[in-house]
Motif scaffolding. Structure first.
Motif, PDB file in Angstrom:
ATOM      1  N   VAL A 304       0.825  -1.202   0.000  1.00 47.98           N
ATOM      2  CA  VAL A 304       0.000   0.000   0.000  1.00 47.98           C
ATOM      3  C   VAL A 304       0.862   1.255   0.000  1.00 47.98           C
ATOM      4  CG1 VAL A 304      -1.654   1.342   1.346  1.00 47.98           C
ATOM      5  CG2 VAL A 304      -1.982  -1.119   1.068  1.00 47.98           C
ATOM      6  N   ILE A 305       1.904   1.291   0.830  1.00 47.48           N
ATOM      7  CA  ILE A 305       2.764   2.477   0.901  1.00 47.48           C
ATOM      8  C   ILE A 305       3.503   2.684  -0.421  1.00 47.48           C
ATOM      9  CG2 ILE A 305       4.818   3.440   2.009  1.00 47.48           C
ATOM     10  CD1 ILE A 305       3.811   2.087   4.620  1.00 47.48           C
ATOM     11  N   ALA A 306       4.032   1.595  -0.992  1.00 44.27           N
ATOM     12  CA  ALA A 306       4.726   1.700  -2.281  1.00 44.27           C
ATOM     13  C   ALA A 306       3.762   2.149  -3.375  1.00 44.27           C
ATOM     14  CB  ALA A 306       5.362   0.363  -2.641  1.00 44.27           C
ATOM     15  N   GLY A 307       2.551   1.594  -3.383  1.00 43.31           N
ATOM     16  CA  GLY A 307       1.566   1.976  -4.389  1.00 43.31           C
ATOM     17  C   GLY A 307       1.167   3.435  -4.277  1.00 43.31           C
ATOM     18  N   MET A 308       0.962   3.899  -3.050  1.00 40.17           N
ATOM     19  CA  MET A 308       0.587   5.300  -2.851  1.00 40.17           C
ATOM     20  C   MET A 308       1.728   6.241  -3.243  1.00 40.17           C
ATOM     21  SD  MET A 308      -2.573   5.591  -1.855  1.00 40.17           S
ATOM     22  CE  MET A 308      -2.781   7.117  -0.911  1.00 40.17           C
ATOM     23  N   ALA A 309       2.981   5.845  -2.990  1.00 39.64           N
ATOM     24  CA  ALA A 309       4.120   6.676  -3.380  1.00 39.64           C
ATOM     25  C   ALA A 309       4.216   6.788  -4.899  1.00 39.64           C
ATOM     26  CB  ALA A 309       5.407   6.108  -2.800  1.00 39.64           C
ATOM     27  N   LEU A 310       4.058   5.658  -5.602  1.00 34.35           N
ATOM     28  CA  LEU A 310       4.102   5.684  -7.064  1.00 34.35           C
ATOM     29  C   LEU A 310       2.965   6.538  -7.621  1.00 34.35           C
ATOM     30  CD1 LEU A 310       4.978   2.001  -8.072  1.00 34.35           C
ATOM     31  CD2 LEU A 310       6.365   4.052  -8.447  1.00 34.35           C
TER      32      LEU A 310
END
Length: 398
Positions: A304-310
């Motif tokens: 989730v954190i990686a997806g939101m950053a991208l």
């Protein structure tokens, strides 16, 4: 490079990037959006806590965005008649009063009425900002100026979104509502220094829908709306979608998006001034789709954190590139109209995403819902591809 530099090699201007009125505009934008973002994810939580559930949470965001869209249709005319100073001050008062009114009741009719007023105030400050920025900065550095404005309205999301969720969970909803109202009231001091009238005063402003015909604004509008549908879904439902055992990661996930978006928006502006904004669109759409797909693994904080950053990086690039393209395609007297249309795509897409996803998750659940949301961005690749060379000839010739 400083704010008073003359710009890219081969260009010159006697105006700094950020003069006194631009600085005041940045302060107004920062303060108004701090107040807004403090409550963006908190109001859906407040509605759900009052017994309205996920449908009520989506309806609250949808009502606010409906009012925003309707008000945006009128802001350009209001600025022509009353000037930036009066209109911006009125928007700030709407944000302050609506935030304070939330302390009166957690019943859904009250929340919806407050969200309607809040949406109208948001529309005013959102349309005034880009239009006045385009008037105040040198044309050779318009992309960078829009990027600087983007930092002023994006940094509040970095602070306000996670802080609002955290404060509401630890100190209660009412404190966050009063804090938001106080920030909006304090920001009025800077609004009093904005220009009284716009540079194109007395010019006729056509309705926003008419601005799509033959203007080259349709494709950037559609592309940007795809980004904002996803933003409406993620920022409204992520606090509700993550399971209880990983709820502590919600503020960090929101921060991962909001921290990178303004920086990406500013960087896209600098690059767009030199190379053109069109080539940035396809990479931004693809990156946003990948990031949104990461939310399918909603129980995994890392995904989730990686997806939101991208998504945050792509969203920042998409914001600046689409807005810069739209302003390039209208004369100065059309800046207000282009800004209103861009904001219509922002808020209309955000509201549609929130309401639509609220209806969708009942039958399909959060993971499938996020997967379907990613397909919205896939559909935007076609118009982004058609605009990929937009503006490059002008920049190569400069």
């Amino acid at each position: 490079m400083t704010l008073s530099d003359t710009g890219p090699p081969g260009t010159s201007t006697s105006r700094p990037l950020a003069g006194r009125q631009m600085i005041l505009l940045l302060l107004v934008s920062f303060g108004s959006f701090i107040g807004f973002y403090l409550l963006l994810s908190v109001i859906p939580l407040y509605a759900a806590a009052g017994g309205a559930g996920a449908g009520g949470a989506g309806a609250a965001t949808g009502a606010m965005m409906l009012a925003t869209v309707l008000m945006e249709l009128a802001v350009a005319r209001l600025v022509t008649r009353f000037g930036y100073r009066v209109v911006a001050s009125t928007g700030l008062l709407m944000l302050a009063v609506s935030a304070a009114a939330l302390t009166l009741s957690e019943r859904m009719p009250v929340i919806l009425a407050v969200c309607l007023l809040r949406g109208a105030g948001l529309a005013i400050v959102a349309v005034v900002g880009p239009a006045l920025t385009a008037e105040l900065v040198p044309v050779e550095r318009r992309g960078e100026g829009l990027g600087l404005y983007g930092v002023a309205v994006g940094a509040p999301a970095v602070i306000g979104l996670p802080l609002g969720v955290w404060l509401s969970g630890h100190l209660g909803f009412h404190l966050v509502f009063l804090l938001s109202a106080g920030v909006s009231v304090l920001t009025l001091a800077a609004a009093l220094g904005l220009p009284t009238r716009q540079g194109g005063r007395g010019e006729r402003h056509d309705g926003v829908p008419g601005g799509l015909r033959g203007s080259g604004l349709a494709r950037p509008t559609v592309i940007f709306a795809a980004f904002t549908v996803v933003a409406g879904v993620a920022e409204t439902f992520l606090p509700l979608a993550m399971p209880a055992e990983v709820q502590a990661w919600v503020p960090l996930a929101l921060l991962a998006q909001t921290a990178v978006t303004p920086l990406a928006r500013w960087g896209a502006g600098r690059l767009g001034d030199r190379r053109g904004s069109g080539p940035l669109l396809v990479p931004a759409v693809l990156t946003a789709a990948v990031g949104t797909a990461g939310l399918v693994w909603v129980a995994s904080p890392f995904a989730v954190i990686a997806g939101m950053a991208l998504f945050g990086i792509a969203f920042g690039i998409g914001q600046n590139a689409t807005l810069a393209l739209m302003l390039e395609r209208v004369p100065p007297t059309g800046f207000g109209q282009a800004s209103a249309l861009w904001n219509l795509a922002y808020d209309g897409g955000f509201g549609i995403g929130a309401v639509g996803f609220g209806l969708l998750i009942g039958p399909v659940g959060y993971p499938t819902g996020f997967a379907l949301t990613a397909l919205v961005l896939i559909a935007a690749i076609a118009p982004a591809w058609r605009d990929r060379t937009a503006g490059t000839e002008t920049h190569h010739a400069s």
